[in-house]
Design a protein around this motif. Sequence first.
Motif, PDB file in Angstrom:
ATOM      1  N   GLY B 105       0.889  -1.333   0.368  1.00  9.23           N
ATOM      2  CA  GLY B 105      -0.124   0.265   0.242  1.00  9.23           C
ATOM      3  C   GLY B 105       1.200   1.442  -0.459  1.00  9.23           C
ATOM      4  N   ILE B 106       2.091   0.993  -0.379  1.00  7.73           N
ATOM      5  CA  ILE B 106       2.797   2.456   0.041  1.00  7.73           C
ATOM      6  C   ILE B 106       2.787   3.142  -1.992  1.00  7.73           C
ATOM      7  CG2 ILE B 106       5.628   3.106  -0.169  1.00  7.73           C
ATOM      8  CD1 ILE B 106       5.679   0.888   2.564  1.00  7.73           C
ATOM      9  N   ASP B 107       2.469   3.927  -1.640  1.00 10.54           N
ATOM     10  CA  ASP B 107       2.577   4.257  -2.591  1.00 10.54           C
ATOM     11  C   ASP B 107       3.524   5.926  -2.963  1.00 10.54           C
ATOM     12  OD1 ASP B 107       2.002   5.569  -5.400  1.00 10.54           O
ATOM     13  OD2 ASP B 107      -0.417   5.420  -5.476  1.00 10.54           O
ATOM     14  N   ILE B 108       4.397   6.520  -3.944  1.00 11.27           N
ATOM     15  CA  ILE B 108       5.303   7.100  -3.555  1.00 11.27           C
ATOM     16  C   ILE B 108       4.440   7.883  -4.868  1.00 11.27           C
ATOM     17  CG2 ILE B 108       7.382   7.890  -4.507  1.00 11.27           C
ATOM     18  CD1 ILE B 108       8.883   4.631  -3.448  1.00 11.27           C
ATOM     19  N   LEU B 109       4.586   9.341  -4.605  1.00 12.16           N
ATOM     20  CA  LEU B 109       3.428  10.135  -5.924  1.00 12.16           C
ATOM     21  C   LEU B 109       5.266  11.165  -6.789  1.00 12.16           C
ATOM     22  CD1 LEU B 109       0.724  11.632  -4.082  1.00 12.16           C
ATOM     23  CD2 LEU B 109       0.773   9.344  -5.329  1.00 12.16           C
ATOM     24  N   ALA B 110       5.918  10.712  -6.271  1.00 15.13           N
ATOM     25  CA  ALA B 110       6.780  12.382  -6.060  1.00 15.13           C
ATOM     26  C   ALA B 110       8.584  12.155  -5.245  1.00 15.13           C
ATOM     27  CB  ALA B 110       6.736  13.632  -6.899  1.00 15.13           C
ATOM     28  N   LEU B 111       8.653  12.934  -6.327  1.00 13.55           N
ATOM     29  CA  LEU B 111      10.467  12.830  -5.758  1.00 13.55           C
ATOM     30  C   LEU B 111      10.867  14.482  -5.608  1.00 13.55           C
ATOM     31  CD1 LEU B 111      11.333  10.075  -7.609  1.00 13.55           C
ATOM     32  CD2 LEU B 111      13.293   9.830  -6.554  1.00 13.55           C
ATOM     33  N   PHE B 112      11.965  14.482  -5.121  1.00 11.33           N
ATOM     34  CA  PHE B 112      12.283  15.899  -4.712  1.00 11.33           C
ATOM     35  C   PHE B 112      13.147  16.419  -4.659  1.00 11.33           C
ATOM     36  CE2 PHE B 112       7.600  16.331  -3.814  1.00 11.33           C
ATOM     37  CZ  PHE B 112       6.786  17.485  -3.473  1.00 11.33           C
ATOM     38  N   ASP B 113      13.771  17.045  -5.148  1.00 11.81           N
ATOM     39  CA  ASP B 113      15.790  17.217  -5.006  1.00 11.81           C
ATOM     40  C   ASP B 113      15.745  18.849  -5.204  1.00 11.81           C
ATOM     41  OD1 ASP B 113      17.783  14.891  -5.498  1.00 11.81           O
ATOM     42  OD2 ASP B 113      18.641  17.116  -6.103  1.00 11.81           O
ATOM     43  N   ASN B 114      16.904  19.158  -4.923  1.00 15.92           N
ATOM     44  CA  ASN B 114      17.569  20.912  -5.567  1.00 15.92           C
ATOM     45  C   ASN B 114      17.901  20.797  -6.418  1.00 15.92           C
ATOM     46  OD1 ASN B 114      20.027  19.799  -4.080  1.00 15.92           O
ATOM     47  ND2 ASN B 114      19.339  21.333  -2.664  1.00 15.92           N
ATOM     48  N   GLY B 125       9.289   6.072 -13.293  1.00 13.73           N
ATOM     49  CA  GLY B 125       8.024   7.375 -13.976  1.00 13.73           C
ATOM     50  C   GLY B 125       7.411   7.967 -13.320  1.00 13.73           C
ATOM     51  N   LYS B 126       8.288   8.360 -12.209  1.00 10.37           N
ATOM     52  CA  LYS B 126       7.409   9.725 -10.992  1.00 10.37           C
ATOM     53  C   LYS B 126       8.118  10.349 -11.641  1.00 10.37           C
ATOM     54  CE  LYS B 126       4.730   6.778  -9.723  1.00 10.37           C
ATOM     55  NZ  LYS B 126       4.343   5.885  -8.369  1.00 10.37           N
ATOM     56  N   ARG B 127       7.811  12.270 -10.910  1.00 10.19           N
ATOM     57  CA  ARG B 127       8.255  12.916 -11.756  1.00 10.19           C
ATOM     58  C   ARG B 127       9.563  13.612 -10.871  1.00 10.19           C
ATOM     59  NH1 ARG B 127       7.683  17.611 -15.270  1.00 10.19           N
ATOM     60  NH2 ARG B 127       5.477  15.745 -15.916  1.00 10.19           N
ATOM     61  N   VAL B 128      10.759  14.698 -10.941  1.00 12.73           N
ATOM     62  CA  VAL B 128      11.394  14.826  -9.647  1.00 12.73           C
ATOM     63  C   VAL B 128      10.651  16.465  -9.557  1.00 12.73           C
ATOM     64  CG1 VAL B 128      13.539  14.772  -9.277  1.00 12.73           C
ATOM     65  CG2 VAL B 128      13.294  13.392 -10.235  1.00 12.73           C
ATOM     66  N   VAL B 129      10.506  16.854  -8.957  1.00 10.73           N
ATOM     67  CA  VAL B 129       9.895  18.710  -8.613  1.00 10.73           C
ATOM     68  C   VAL B 129      11.068  18.913  -7.609  1.00 10.73           C
ATOM     69  CG1 VAL B 129       8.163  19.403  -7.596  1.00 10.73           C
ATOM     70  CG2 VAL B 129       7.783  18.024  -8.671  1.00 10.73           C
ATOM     71  N   SER B 130      11.354  20.595  -7.997  1.00 11.81           N
ATOM     72  CA  SER B 130      11.891  21.422  -6.827  1.00 11.81           C
ATOM     73  C   SER B 130      11.894  21.290  -5.484  1.00 11.81           C
ATOM     74  CB  SER B 130      11.824  22.679  -7.146  1.00 11.81           C
ATOM     75  OG  SER B 130      12.210  23.625  -6.769  1.00 11.81           O
ATOM     76  N   LEU B 131      12.135  21.122  -4.728  1.00 13.46           N
ATOM     77  CA  LEU B 131      11.973  21.040  -2.583  1.00 13.46           C
ATOM     78  C   LEU B 131      10.888  22.344  -2.502  1.00 13.46           C
ATOM     79  CD1 LEU B 131      12.594  19.542  -0.597  1.00 13.46           C
ATOM     80  CD2 LEU B 131      14.197  20.343  -0.002  1.00 13.46           C
ATOM     81  N   GLU B 132      11.465  23.370  -3.394  1.00 13.16           N
ATOM     82  CA  GLU B 132      11.262  24.003  -3.122  1.00 13.16           C
ATOM     83  C   GLU B 132       8.814  24.332  -2.820  1.00 13.16           C
ATOM     84  OE1 GLU B 132      12.137  27.447  -5.885  1.00 13.16           O
ATOM     85  OE2 GLU B 132      13.919  27.222  -5.416  1.00 13.16           O
ATOM     86  N   LYS B 133       8.622  23.299  -4.007  1.00 10.67           N
ATOM     87  CA  LYS B 133       7.032  22.981  -4.239  1.00 10.67           C
ATOM     88  C   LYS B 133       6.682  21.954  -3.464  1.00 10.67           C
ATOM     89  CE  LYS B 133       7.169  24.206  -8.816  1.00 10.67           C
ATOM     90  NZ  LYS B 133       7.684  23.498 -10.053  1.00 10.67           N
ATOM     91  N   LEU B 134       7.701  21.849  -2.459  1.00  9.52           N
ATOM     92  CA  LEU B 134       6.558  20.666  -1.492  1.00  9.52           C
ATOM     93  C   LEU B 134       5.955  21.463  -0.501  1.00  9.52           C
ATOM     94  CD1 LEU B 134       7.287  18.122   0.047  1.00  9.52           C
ATOM     95  CD2 LEU B 134       8.363  18.901   2.075  1.00  9.52           C
ATOM     96  N   SER B 135       5.556  22.832  -0.022  1.00  9.57           N
ATOM     97  CA  SER B 135       4.951  23.061   1.228  1.00  9.57           C
ATOM     98  C   SER B 135       3.870  22.677   0.030  1.00  9.57           C
ATOM     99  CB  SER B 135       5.247  24.611   1.216  1.00  9.57           C
ATOM    100  OG  SER B 135       4.620  25.437   1.521  1.00  9.57           O
ATOM    101  N   ASN B 136       3.279  23.945  -1.308  1.00  9.49           N
ATOM    102  CA  ASN B 136       2.807  23.992  -1.978  1.00  9.49           C
ATOM    103  C   ASN B 136       1.796  22.533  -2.492  1.00  9.49           C
ATOM    104  OD1 ASN B 136       1.269  25.389  -4.003  1.00  9.49           O
ATOM    105  ND2 ASN B 136       2.194  26.212  -4.130  1.00  9.49           N
ATOM    106  N   LEU B 137       2.760  21.813  -2.407  1.00 15.16           N
ATOM    107  CA  LEU B 137       2.312  20.645  -2.664  1.00 15.16           C
ATOM    108  C   LEU B 137       1.565  19.623  -1.595  1.00 15.16           C
ATOM    109  CD1 LEU B 137       4.559  19.363  -6.156  1.00 15.16           C
ATOM    110  CD2 LEU B 137       2.216  19.009  -5.605  1.00 15.16           C
ATOM    111  N   ILE B 138       2.053  19.368  -1.047  1.00 15.38           N
ATOM    112  CA  ILE B 138       1.525  19.192   0.458  1.00 15.38           C
ATOM    113  C   ILE B 138       0.139  19.797   1.058  1.00 15.38           C
ATOM    114  CG2 ILE B 138       1.978  18.874   3.166  1.00 15.38           C
ATOM    115  CD1 ILE B 138       4.337  18.286   2.725  1.00 15.38           C
ATOM    116  N   SER B 139       0.027  20.666   0.982  1.00 14.57           N
ATOM    117  CA  SER B 139      -1.517  21.405   1.337  1.00 14.57           C
ATOM    118  C   SER B 139      -1.657  21.166   0.016  1.00 14.57           C
ATOM    119  CB  SER B 139      -1.150  22.936   0.980  1.00 14.57           C
ATOM    120  OG  SER B 139      -0.589  23.704   0.068  1.00 14.57           O
TER     121      SER B 139
END
Lengths: 204, 204
Positions: B105-114, B125-139
Amino acid sequence: MTAISNKVINRLTLYHCLLKYTCKGKPFIASSEIADLLDLDDSLVRKDIALCGVLGHKKQGYVVDELKKSIEQKLGFSERKEVFIIGAGSLGTALVNYADFKDYGIDILALFDNDPNKIGKEIGGKRVVSLEKLSNLISRINIKNIILTVPPQAAQEVTDYAVQCGVRFIWNFTPTVLRVPKTVTVYYENIVSSFMQMQNASIA
Amino acid sequence: MTAISNKVINRLTLYHCLLKYTCKGKPFIASSEIADLLDLDDSLVRKDIALCGVLGHKKQGYVVDELKKSIEQKLGFSERKEVFIIGAGSLGTALVNYADFKDYGIDILALFDNDPNKIGKEIGGKRVVSLEKLSNLISRINIKNIILTVPPQAAQEVTDYAVQCGVRFIWNFTPTVLRVPKTVTVYYENIVSSFMQMQNASIA
DNA sequence: TGTATCATGTGAAAAAAATCACAACAGAGA
DNA sequence: TCTCTGTTGTGATTTTTTTCACATGATACA
Ligand SMILES: NC(=O)c1ccc[n+]([C@@H]2O[C@H](COP(=O)([O-])OP(=O)(O)OC[C@H]3O[C@@H](n4cnc5c(N)ncnc54)[C@H](O)[C@@H]3O)[C@@H](O)[C@H]2O)c1
Ligand SMILES: NC(=O)c1ccc[n+]([C@@H]2O[C@H](COP(=O)([O-])OP(=O)(O)OC[C@H]3O[C@@H](n4cnc5c(N)ncnc54)[C@H](O)[C@@H]3O)[C@@H](O)[C@H]2O)c1
């Protein structure tokens, strides 16, 4: 020299991480600081430390550097432990690249695989070798430890072969339970169990 | 519904692996078989199983399929658990590629990096996103769990940010001890400790 | 159908681990 | 120099975990 329980080993390595990274530069640390950071009872921390033979100083705590060194000694970080990885996939690659292994005396000598596209190449500076060569290499250099990172379907078969080659310790990263003779130790790196324990912390 | 200890969780996930891979096709399994394979006492195995509410059958043991499903239920494998990975390096990559996560049941949605070279790319198959976007995506999507696989030097800083973003569970693969508020749970995936425990098995 | 067997389920006992409680005393500060 | 404080080190106690031991009873088989 009494045997030391797995729980103590686990905590001591955490204390060591703490001393290595979190306390860099600090001369002293109190058992209560370690306890707070790791959410443990401070007397438990003191008892763990006592097992390493380190004495603290009243009103000051333990000398960070001395404590760090004693944990290294107690857990045998400075003894060189040579290891082969079997399965040069994603996880095998990550493990070869794990820089901190050397601080614990863990030395990965080579990777083994059965994929002709990988054999002969290098990953993380280490050679990928045909699994068939394992027998030969083990008898030449006396390697006792392997890290198992093959697909689960291949795990038992590869284990049987490795055991036959003389391997004594298998650090099993595959999600399988392995049949081995009593003389061989399997350590299950049961990664998912960790996640479930973490989740459980919210309920408990 | 009583809380279940970490030791029990650990054993149950191992039983599950055993049922999933080692026992494929077998209709029944006895507690003594599980115990032998995992080097445990058989009554302990039965007590663990009893916690899952499964009843065995005299002279036959437990119904493999039923037992497997009950462990899944007890440990919540079928509840979907969404996770972000922070740190799209070697280990982050291995974890995204870990095929069996979905069975738990563990579902990795995306990776964050700087690292600008990684941001925007895909890994497993998962997108690498800028860490800055974490706040936004979490909310936006309500994510509570992160897997932390950044270099140890960046761990505390990234943790502080993640906590500020509302993360509740940190599965920490870095060899560091993290300062977090009491409301946040850190699980230390203390990989080296496992190796030391394995070695210890030979002495003990 | 009858019986002997063998695995379960679970109390009781033992062992292991953690917590509690506090004496001792080194060091900081007045 | 003296006193007070804060931290260690460790026995005693409690809690948790594991092992032991065996009654129970469903099942296989004669
Ligand atoms: N990726 C992870 O983060 C992760 C986490 C936990 C557990 N695991 C487990 O670790 C194992 C490896 O995972 P992975 O993601 O690296 O898989 P992978 O497919 O990337 O790598 C497996 C490697 O094993 C090799 N291999 C296959 N059969 C072999 C054989 N018979 N002999 C020798 N080599 C053989 C393959 O060629 C491949 O290089 C799997 O069992 C997986 O379930 C992976
Ligand atoms: N590789 C392993 O098998 C292994 C095993 C155990 C633990 N670890 C630990 O896991 C962590 C990752 O290991 P790795 O081998 O994948 O390292 P890596 O260097 O391959 O990956 C680290 C990633 O983190 C990114 N990063 C660095 N600073 C960042 C920041 N401030 N914010 C966001 N991203 C940042 C980097 O760009 C890189 O992609 C390390 O702490 C390592 O000690 C690794």
